[in-house]
Design an enzyme around this catalytic site. Structure first.
Site, PDB file in Angstrom:
ATOM      1  N   LYS A  99      42.581  49.550  38.508  1.00 26.16           N
ATOM      2  CA  LYS A  99      42.579  48.990  39.863  1.00 26.16           C
ATOM      3  C   LYS A  99      43.043  50.064  40.850  1.00 26.16           C
ATOM      4  O   LYS A  99      44.017  50.763  40.590  1.00 26.16           O
ATOM      5  CB  LYS A  99      43.516  47.781  39.912  1.00 26.16           C
ATOM      6  CG  LYS A  99      43.490  46.989  41.212  1.00 26.16           C
ATOM      7  CD  LYS A  99      44.459  45.800  41.137  1.00 26.16           C
ATOM      8  CE  LYS A  99      44.361  44.911  42.363  1.00 26.16           C
ATOM      9  NZ  LYS A  99      45.311  43.770  42.289  1.00 26.16           N
ATOM     10  N   SER A 174      43.162  39.435  44.124  1.00 26.27           N
ATOM     11  CA  SER A 174      42.673  40.670  44.681  1.00 26.27           C
ATOM     12  C   SER A 174      41.945  41.564  43.679  1.00 26.27           C
ATOM     13  O   SER A 174      41.193  42.446  44.073  1.00 26.27           O
ATOM     14  CB  SER A 174      43.831  41.469  45.276  1.00 26.27           C
ATOM     15  OG  SER A 174      44.706  41.896  44.250  1.00 26.27           O
ATOM     16  N   SER A 198      46.530  37.651  41.267  1.00 24.70           N
ATOM     17  CA  SER A 198      45.459  38.640  41.433  1.00 24.70           C
ATOM     18  C   SER A 198      44.854  39.178  40.134  1.00 24.70           C
ATOM     19  O   SER A 198      43.825  39.857  40.168  1.00 24.70           O
ATOM     20  CB  SER A 198      45.961  39.826  42.260  1.00 24.70           C
ATOM     21  OG  SER A 198      46.112  39.443  43.599  1.00 24.70           O
TER      22      SER A 198
END
Lengths: 538, 98
Positions: A99, A174, A198
């Site tokens: 990420k 997210s 997330s």
């Protein structure tokens, strides 16, 4: 055990990470072959990294050269044999995606914000150091909501990520990029971060497995902080065992993170492989199964509950009366921490600087830099946090929220005196169409209603696929007491294997071919669990 | 609790060093008022007798040996700076007219 036969690249990328590792160790495949197969897949289905194409757009940066170099190193060590080959980590050579909130030397780290566009970190996050030490080729950096603020990845400054199950829908957020990369077979493993869901909510809506470890089980050093008392790094995978193996790799005490737990957390993969449910007490959270949850989500959830019962778990209903206040507490505590953590992005030491027309003082430059560098959602949260912390409102807002945090911890403590694990649907809804909730912040925030309580309390949680509703994945969430990650993996793996048995196929193997992106999902998965369990509601 | 006003948002934006134009202030104050309505219920249950939790898993006295480690070189620290001169970060004037 997988049969060791020669596989096409397309079959190779659909193995689990542990199956890939097994074939690498057996010398059936090379890491270069495996890594190249994933890079080819990215080239085929992800579209350009600038988001201007029509592909999945899970990646903001693809790390081709370095990934292949690391893969070649692993292959060379294995070919040479000897102690160095024996000492290779079990997952060595299996590629991974990271990420883009986690800092990496040699690749840009942007947090999906214009503020950090093109920024190169001078150091690696601890989790990245561990991945490098274990020699997992890093495929690239994945898309996210800007600074991890959002539930749809639509708040990225560099374009939306699309859900591989339906390219017109959100992949969650997210960490939508990591989840979509794993769901679309562009990576077998990925790293995510979970502040209010997330990792788990994108897992639920993309049909992948996402785990948020106990707070402090994985180092946060080198993870761009959103809300420090809530943030936690965790694995994104297609199977529970893969997630357990990845948490074992990235977890452990880190002297560079003062909130890192001193004691190691071992036996996670062993727990996932155990998969025994008999005698395990599981509580359904009464407050998280009614209003606001889609019918199809509740139907798959109830089928999973029946599967757990049939496998010998003792299921009862428990109440956590203060969960109704969790969202409110979260949206005061998180923005408060955000307003403090993001103060460092001021255009002085790193990141992009914007000078107003005709120049200006440093204060004016900061105002212009932050106006241009931050997107709307980030600004909303900074202003909200500044408000909640301001003199005169501090006790009423931030102070009250901290008290609610205590009440929620007490609710969980009381529940875990009655049961070993708690369960709920992960997300109240399946993947919604891109754009649907973009102009309604409160509706967007409600996506995390079931995942936020675990962050407030610091307890571990995992989302596993529970089937489909109208062709879209549904996730079920297991929550365990702090440091109870092994029990969580054990129960999640047990449910996963029994659902797989009922469906006759792994869940993720049913994902639609991306060439026919918006075609309906196969009919088999939707009701298989219901027919396999006597009392399953539908 | 009082509602968040447009003047409040303008003040908060100044405190947070985020320049906002008139349109943004209008939009932001409307959105924030709506968000605050959805979250202020926390005060209903936050009684006097409830202690505050600032951190989910309390750890005490986290120390390490007092030896320097893991430092960046001056070159590394300045490599990504928006502006630098003579081995230092360069910033615009702090005060008007200087």
């Amino acid at each position: 055990m997988t049969e060791l036969t020669e596989l096409s690249a397309n079959e190779l990328i659909k193995l689990t990470a542990l199956q890939m590792a097994e074939r690498l160790r057996a010398g059936e495949i090379t890491s270069v072959e495996l890594t190249q197969a994933h890079l080819d897949r990215i080239a085929a289905v992800d579209g350009p990294a600038d988001g201007q194409g029509t592909g999945v757009h899970a990646f903001l940066h693809v790390n081709t050269e370095e990934a292949l170099a690391v893969a070649a190193e692993v292959d060379a060590i294995r070919a040479a044999g000897g102690t160095e080959a024996q000492d290779l980590h079990p997952l060595a050579g299996v590629p991974i995606a990271v990420k883009d909130l986690i800092v990496t030397v040699g690749q840009p780290t942007t947090a999906a914000s214009k503020m950090l566009e093109g920024w190169m970190s001078p150091y690696d996050a601890t989790v990245v150091e561990k991945i490098r030490a274990a020699r997992l080729p890093i495929l690239g950096k994945t898309n996210l909501d800007e600074f991890a603020m959002g539930s749809s990845t639509e708040h990225s400054a560099f374009g939306d990520t699309r859900n591989p199950w339906d390219l017109g829908r959100i992949p969650g957020g997210s960490g939508g990029g990591s989840a979509a990369a794993v769901a679309a077979f562009m990576a077998p493993l990925a790293l995510g971060t979970d502040t209010g869901g997330s990792i788990r909510q994108p897992g639920a809506v993309t049909g992948t497995v996402g785990a948020k470890p106990t707070y402090g089980a994985v180092s946060r050093y080198g993870v761009i902080a959103m809300a420090s008392s809530l943030d936690q790094v965790g694995p994104v995978t297609r199977t529970v065992s893969d997630a357990a193996a990845l948490q074992e790799l990235i977890g452990g005490h880190d002297p560079k993170d003062s909130t890192s737990l001193p004691e190691p957390m071992d036996g996670l993969l062993e727990a996932a492989r155990n998969g025994e449910l008999a005698g395990l007490r599981i509580g359904i959270i009464a407050e998280l199964e009614g209003e606001g949850f889609q019918e199809g989500v509740l139907a798959r959830f109830q089928e999973s509950v029946q599967v757990l019962k049939d496998a010998g778990a003792e299921v009862s209903e428990v109440s956590c009366p203060h969960l109704g206040y969790a969202l409110g507490a979260y949206y005061l505590i998180m923005p408060s921490e955000v307003s403090s953590n993001l103060a460092k992005f001021d255009g002085v030491r790193f990141g992009n600087r914007v000078v107003p027309d005709g120049g200006g003082t440093i204060e004016q430059v900061m105002g212009a830099t932050r106006a241009a560098g931050f997107g709307d959602e980030v600004k909303r949260r900074i202003i909200l946090g500044t408000y909640a912390l301001s003199a005169g409102y501090y006790d009423a807002y931030y102070g009250s929220a901290q008290k609610v945090r205590t009440l929620i911890q007490r609710d969980f403590a009381a529940a875990f005196e009655q049961v070993d694990l708690l369960i709920s649907p992960t997300s109240p809804v399946t993947a919604f169409p891109l754009g649907e909730k973009l102009d309604d912040p409160v509706a967007m925030y409600n996506n995390d209603i079931a995942t936020i309580p675990a962050n407030l309390a610091g307890i571990p949680g995992i989302s596993v696929p529970a089937g489909l509703s109208e062709g879209l994945p549904v996730g079920i969430q297991f929550l365990a007491p702090a440091r109870g990650d092994a029990t969580m993996y054990r129960a999640a793996a047990a449910l996963e294997s029994r659902l797989e048995e009922a469906w006759g196929t792994p869940f993720w193997a049913q994902a639609p071919e991306l060439a026919a992106s918006s075609a309906a999902a196969p009919a088999g998965v939707e009701n298989a669990a219901a027919t396999a369990t006597a009392g399953g509601e539908n | 609790m009082s509602a968040i006003t447009r003047e409040d948002v303008a003040h908060l934006a100044r405190l947070a060093h985020i320049r906002m134009d008139e349109n943004e202030l209008d939009k932001m104050s409307g959105e924030l008022a709506f968000i605050m309505d959805a979250i202020t219920s926390v005060s209903e249950v936050a009684g006097q007798d409830v202690p505050r939790t600032s951190h989910p898993i309390p750890l005490r006295n986290v120390f390490r040996e007092d030896v320097p480690s893991g430092m960046l070189t001056q070159e590394q620290a300045l490599a990504m700076a928006p502006d630098a001169e003579d081995g230092q970060f360069k910033v615009p004037a702090i005060l008007d007219g200087e």
